[in-house]
Design a protein around this motif. Sequence first.
Motif, PDB file in Angstrom:
ATOM      1  N   TYR A 158      63.558  14.807  12.741  1.00 13.24           N
ATOM      2  CA  TYR A 158      63.713  16.116  12.420  1.00 13.24           C
ATOM      3  C   TYR A 158      62.521  16.739  11.774  1.00 13.24           C
ATOM      4  CZ  TYR A 158      66.581  20.312  11.149  1.00 13.24           C
ATOM      5  OH  TYR A 158      67.229  21.559  11.047  1.00 13.24           O
ATOM      6  N   THR A 163      62.647  20.455  13.967  1.00 11.17           N
ATOM      7  CA  THR A 163      63.394  21.394  13.471  1.00 11.17           C
ATOM      8  C   THR A 163      63.124  22.874  14.172  1.00 11.17           C
ATOM      9  OG1 THR A 163      61.255  21.738  12.017  1.00 11.17           O
ATOM     10  CG2 THR A 163      62.963  20.958  10.991  1.00 11.17           C
ATOM     11  N   GLN A 164      61.868  22.983  15.000  1.00  9.01           N
ATOM     12  CA  GLN A 164      61.923  24.337  15.766  1.00  9.01           C
ATOM     13  C   GLN A 164      62.705  24.183  17.015  1.00  9.01           C
ATOM     14  OE1 GLN A 164      59.777  26.932  16.764  1.00  9.01           O
ATOM     15  NE2 GLN A 164      58.502  27.151  14.702  1.00  9.01           N
ATOM     16  N   VAL A 167      66.124  25.285  15.418  1.00 15.27           N
ATOM     17  CA  VAL A 167      66.333  26.755  15.213  1.00 15.27           C
ATOM     18  C   VAL A 167      66.543  27.495  16.841  1.00 15.27           C
ATOM     19  CG1 VAL A 167      65.038  28.749  14.449  1.00 15.27           C
ATOM     20  CG2 VAL A 167      65.122  26.785  13.098  1.00 15.27           C
ATOM     21  N   GLU A 170      70.156  26.790  18.016  1.00 14.01           N
ATOM     22  CA  GLU A 170      71.092  27.431  17.154  1.00 14.01           C
ATOM     23  C   GLU A 170      71.207  28.955  17.500  1.00 14.01           C
ATOM     24  OE1 GLU A 170      71.276  27.287  13.109  1.00 14.01           O
ATOM     25  OE2 GLU A 170      72.375  25.381  13.368  1.00 14.01           O
ATOM     26  N   LYS A 184      65.803  15.271   5.134  1.00 13.32           N
ATOM     27  CA  LYS A 184      65.233  16.323   5.746  1.00 13.32           C
ATOM     28  C   LYS A 184      66.251  17.336   5.284  1.00 13.32           C
ATOM     29  CE  LYS A 184      61.538  15.017   7.634  1.00 13.32           C
ATOM     30  NZ  LYS A 184      60.313  15.444   7.990  1.00 13.32           N
ATOM     31  N   LEU A 187      68.039  23.119   8.483  1.00 20.91           N
ATOM     32  CA  LEU A 187      67.706  24.311   8.971  1.00 20.91           C
ATOM     33  C   LEU A 187      68.935  25.052   9.407  1.00 20.91           C
ATOM     34  CD1 LEU A 187      64.146  24.448  10.328  1.00 20.91           C
ATOM     35  CD2 LEU A 187      64.849  24.510   7.678  1.00 20.91           C
ATOM     36  N   GLY A 188      69.022  26.137   9.081  1.00 17.31           N
ATOM     37  CA  GLY A 188      70.359  27.118   9.744  1.00 17.31           C
ATOM     38  C   GLY A 188      71.766  26.321   9.374  1.00 17.31           C
TER      39      GLY A 188
END
Length: 410
Positions: A158, A163-164, A167, A170, A184, A187-188
């Motif tokens: 991650y 992570t991109q 995102v 999602e 970590k 995100l979201g």
Amino acid sequence: MKTSFPKKDIKIVLLEGIHQSAIEVFHDAGYTWIEHHDKALPRDELFKAIADAHIVGLRSRTQLDAEAIVQARRLLAVGCFCIGTNQVDLDQAHDRAVPVFNAPYSNTRSVAELVIAEAILLMRRVPERNAECHRGGWSKSADGSFEVRGKTLGIVGYGHIGTQVGVLAEALGMHVIYHDIEAKLALGNASAARDLDDLLARSDIVTLHVPATPQTAGMLGAAQIARIRHGAMLINASRGNVVDIDALAAALKSGQLAGAAVDVFPKEPKSRDEEFASPLREFDNVILTPHVGGSTQEAQLNIGTEVAAKLVRYSDNGSTLSAVNFPEVSLPEHPGSSRLLHIHHNVPGVLSRINDVFSQSGVNINGQHLQTDGKIGYVVIDVSASETQSEALREQLAAIPGTVRTRLLY
Ligand code: NAI
């Protein structure tokens, strides 16, 4: 800002068709002596081009080995306009006080977009349907085709890309879980899986975004693939040796996995002329791409801007932040001060000699920065002094035994 020699006298050699964005960054910063070559140069021509170059920019085809670095007698810095830096002899560059910069994250978004596209295509069974149509078939059916909305994407690694991907996934309505060896921040609405096995068991699609390390080599072998939910998909756009390809082929053959997308391979052809050999070629439900995850025009543009900006910052300001082979210093601007850069062998006594120069000169020191690694030390000193005084100080610094290089920025 001026350097001890005018910017127009700084020769920049850019090889291998480096993107125009790099040239724009240099021009905007006042550098005008730019030699741009569309291709990698044969060795003798390379040596000729770099003999008086201060900055050299290259991609993966130019070998800047120890001999080449020695030939480039005026070399200040090297920019690898790509991710990898294996093509440069980093130790030799380091020993000659030449920082090397690259662009490790400029293509993050490109990889993430490809992965999302592949997730959708795999879930819809497009690879098989596409292959059938090419052969004249017409399997008009919803069998085995799903939307990605509401499905679980398991991200292994991650980091920047992982992570991109999370995102973007999602935004499509997917549930995102991840596994990383580091703690970590999610995100979201993503959440950390308990461990790798937990992630493999819960994901409809598993996507790998780990670096090449001894730990990740073969991390998805037969045992791990067997733990992936039956009928799930696997995407690997990370490194070729992370997945055991034979085990993956067996899982596709048995139907344990319903599809896969693979961009990186344990053995990749060295050129277009070499045949791509892989046990995965026989499967219609596998998307095969020739290591192009990060290969987009946008990534090239971003790489051009990022690496050129790092080179300009070093040349103008002395900052070495994110250099791959050099003590890292992030320096503030120095309005109203002259900046002296002193790079020396990291041996006892040099620092006290540097301080002696300044205490004897009587000039006011406005700021001092020091960073060392095992072999070299990098000292940056901002002083209130005229150009002539500053140049005299630079000459005294240059005379200190153990000095590798000095520069004056004012
Ligand atoms: P990154 O360094 O930002 O992220 C990697 C993540 O993996 C980190 O969070 C790290 O803690 C984690 N990690 C390391 N070892 C792990 C392990 N054993 N288990 C679980 N997690 C682990 O790297 P980035 O930029 O996201 O790149 C990821 C991969 O993508 C790299 O292997 C890179 O080479 C590859 N890549 C592939 C491209 C392509 O063209 N297909 C283009 C760009 C990158």
